[in-house]
Design a protein around this motif. Sequence first.
Motif, short mmCIF file in Angstrom:
data_model
loop_
_atom_site.label_atom_id
_atom_site.label_comp_id
_atom_site.label_asym_id
_atom_site.label_seq_id
_atom_site.Cartn_x
_atom_site.Cartn_y
_atom_site.Cartn_z
N GLY A 11 0.78 -1.23 0.00
CA GLY A 11 0.00 0.00 0.00
C GLY A 11 0.81 1.28 0.00
N GLY A 12 2.12 1.17 -0.25
CA GLY A 12 2.98 2.34 -0.14
C GLY A 12 3.62 2.78 -1.44
N LEU A 13 4.45 3.80 -1.31
CA LEU A 13 5.16 4.39 -2.44
C LEU A 13 6.62 3.96 -2.42
N ILE A 14 7.05 3.37 -3.51
CA ILE A 14 8.46 3.04 -3.73
C ILE A 14 9.02 4.10 -4.67
N VAL A 15 10.14 4.68 -4.31
CA VAL A 15 10.73 5.73 -5.13
C VAL A 15 11.93 5.18 -5.89
N SER A 16 11.92 5.38 -7.18
CA SER A 16 13.03 4.94 -8.04
C SER A 16 14.09 6.03 -8.06
N CYS A 17 15.27 5.69 -7.56
CA CYS A 17 16.39 6.64 -7.51
C CYS A 17 17.47 6.15 -8.46
N GLY A 27 26.54 9.59 -10.06
CA GLY A 27 27.76 9.56 -9.25
C GLY A 27 27.74 10.49 -8.05
N ASP A 28 28.89 10.58 -7.37
CA ASP A 28 29.09 11.49 -6.23
C ASP A 28 28.11 11.25 -5.09
N GLY A 29 27.57 10.05 -4.97
CA GLY A 29 26.67 9.75 -3.87
C GLY A 29 25.33 10.45 -3.95
N ILE A 30 25.01 10.99 -5.12
CA ILE A 30 23.76 11.76 -5.24
C ILE A 30 22.54 10.88 -5.07
N MET A 31 22.57 9.66 -5.63
CA MET A 31 21.41 8.79 -5.47
C MET A 31 21.22 8.35 -4.03
N GLN A 32 22.30 8.25 -3.28
CA GLN A 32 22.16 7.96 -1.85
C GLN A 32 21.37 9.07 -1.17
N ARG A 33 21.73 10.31 -1.45
CA ARG A 33 21.04 11.43 -0.82
C ARG A 33 19.60 11.54 -1.31
N MET A 34 19.39 11.20 -2.58
CA MET A 34 18.03 11.20 -3.11
C MET A 34 17.18 10.16 -2.38
N ALA A 35 17.76 9.00 -2.13
CA ALA A 35 17.03 7.95 -1.44
C ALA A 35 16.75 8.32 0.01
N VAL A 36 17.69 8.98 0.66
CA VAL A 36 17.46 9.46 2.03
C VAL A 36 16.28 10.44 2.04
N ALA A 37 16.25 11.34 1.05
CA ALA A 37 15.14 12.29 0.97
C ALA A 37 13.82 11.56 0.77
N ALA A 38 13.83 10.54 -0.08
CA ALA A 38 12.60 9.77 -0.30
C ALA A 38 12.16 9.07 0.97
N MET A 39 13.10 8.50 1.70
CA MET A 39 12.78 7.83 2.96
C MET A 39 12.17 8.81 3.95
N LEU A 40 12.79 9.97 4.09
CA LEU A 40 12.27 10.97 5.02
C LEU A 40 10.90 11.49 4.60
N GLY A 41 10.64 11.42 3.29
CA GLY A 41 9.34 11.85 2.77
C GLY A 41 8.24 10.81 2.94
N GLY A 42 8.61 9.59 3.35
CA GLY A 42 7.59 8.57 3.60
C GLY A 42 7.60 7.39 2.65
N ALA A 43 8.60 7.28 1.77
CA ALA A 43 8.68 6.13 0.87
C ALA A 43 8.83 4.85 1.68
N LEU A 63 15.39 0.54 4.04
CA LEU A 63 14.11 0.23 3.42
C LEU A 63 14.32 -0.91 2.43
N PRO A 64 13.27 -1.69 2.13
CA PRO A 64 13.41 -2.71 1.10
C PRO A 64 13.88 -2.10 -0.22
N MET A 65 14.78 -2.83 -0.86
CA MET A 65 15.38 -2.33 -2.09
C MET A 65 15.03 -3.23 -3.27
N ILE A 66 14.57 -2.61 -4.35
CA ILE A 66 14.42 -3.30 -5.63
C ILE A 66 15.66 -3.00 -6.45
N GLY A 67 16.46 -4.00 -6.72
CA GLY A 67 17.69 -3.80 -7.46
C GLY A 67 17.56 -4.20 -8.92
N ILE A 68 18.14 -3.38 -9.77
CA ILE A 68 18.22 -3.69 -11.20
C ILE A 68 19.61 -3.32 -11.70
#
Length: 230
Positions: A11-17, A27-43, A63-68
């Motif tokens: 029933g939730g939102l998964i955010v693709s980073c 690069g530069d860890g940007i997707m890590q920070r994007m994922a932290v923002a998504a987590m804090l937003g309720g993903a 959080l559970p991770m969907i890896g590709i």
Amino acid sequence: MGHKVLEQIRGGLIVSCQALENEPLHGDGIMQRMAVAAMLGGAVGIRANGPEDIRSIRQKVDLPMIGIIKKVYPDSEIYITPTIREVELLADTGAEIISLDCTDRKRPGGIRLEELYREIRERYPKLLLMADCSTYQEGMKAAGLGFDLVATTMCGYTPYTSQTRLPDVDLVRKLAENCKKPVIGEGGIWSPEQLAAVLDAGAFAAVVGTAITRPMEITKRFVAALPTWG
């Protein structure tokens, strides 16, 4: 473990980073920070591309991770986790779910989806596998093979669905009613209203990527709406 992960995302939102090598946020860890923002937003989960980003995100996001892994092979149009080699690399990251393209197109080396699925299950019996599909028939086939989740990720991105208006809420509804597996609504969700419609149609959870984590594409969408003066 699998049941626990599914309950976490229900029933939730998964955010693709994701950011490819030719994109500004790569690069530069940007997707890590994007994922932290998504987590804090309720993903409730993160979808990420490549072992490096997955491991980086895991350091800060529980959080559970969907890896590709997106990889292009010269003899196939399939590029999302196309072969067992990509599955091997993802299995080593600890991603709870691995997603792969299950569209009805030629796979690298001419290997059939049934063969690939059987090999993955034999080698990694505890992995949750998600099928990225573009049509009802593909989703039903993947569910029949035994995939743990069925997603509408590829709808609109195969030659035979390229004219489909996204998000395809009817596709989500049909699969949710008939495939007997959790259905993940993904593809073309641009607004909270569309997200709600996908979940109302029976999606177990939904993935939103571009509308949240790709500012270049978001900017293009706004620019396209500007009036033209001539």
